[in-house]
Motif scaffolding. Structure first.
Motif, mmCIF file in Angstrom:
data_model
loop_
_atom_site.group_PDB
_atom_site.id
_atom_site.type_symbol
_atom_site.label_atom_id
_atom_site.label_comp_id
_atom_site.label_asym_id
_atom_site.label_seq_id
_atom_site.Cartn_x
_atom_site.Cartn_y
_atom_site.Cartn_z
ATOM 1 N N ALA A 34 47.241 57.029 42.657
ATOM 2 C CA ALA A 34 45.915 55.847 42.477
ATOM 3 C C ALA A 34 46.156 55.025 41.171
ATOM 4 O O ALA A 34 46.035 53.956 41.088
ATOM 5 C CB ALA A 34 44.890 56.793 42.653
ATOM 6 N N ALA A 35 46.403 56.013 40.077
ATOM 7 C CA ALA A 35 46.374 55.243 38.708
ATOM 8 C C ALA A 35 47.468 54.214 38.725
ATOM 9 O O ALA A 35 47.497 53.061 38.280
ATOM 10 C CB ALA A 35 46.576 56.358 37.513
ATOM 11 N N GLY A 38 46.652 50.978 40.863
ATOM 12 C CA GLY A 38 45.587 50.575 39.970
ATOM 13 C C GLY A 38 46.253 49.675 38.906
ATOM 14 O O GLY A 38 45.822 48.590 38.737
#
Length: 55
Positions: A34-35, A38
């Protein structure tokens, strides 16, 4: 069509692997992914605003 079959096969393998992994490992891996996504999205948005291209 072959790409779709390969993608579904890969998804099945990954989901099967996650089902056997410990929950803590799965959550850490999900947070890392997810990071990464992002950061990628922010860089893409920032690059489009400045008018720069990677090509």
């Amino acid at each position: 069509m072959l790409f779709l079959v390969a993608a579904l096969l890969l998804l099945g393998v990954v989901m099967g692997t996650v089902a056997h992994a410990p929950l803590s490992f799965t959550l850490v891996a999900a947070a890392v992914i997810a990071a990464w996504l992002g950061i990628f999205a922010i860089r893409e948005r920032h690059g489009r605003r400045r008018g720069t291209s990677a090509n």
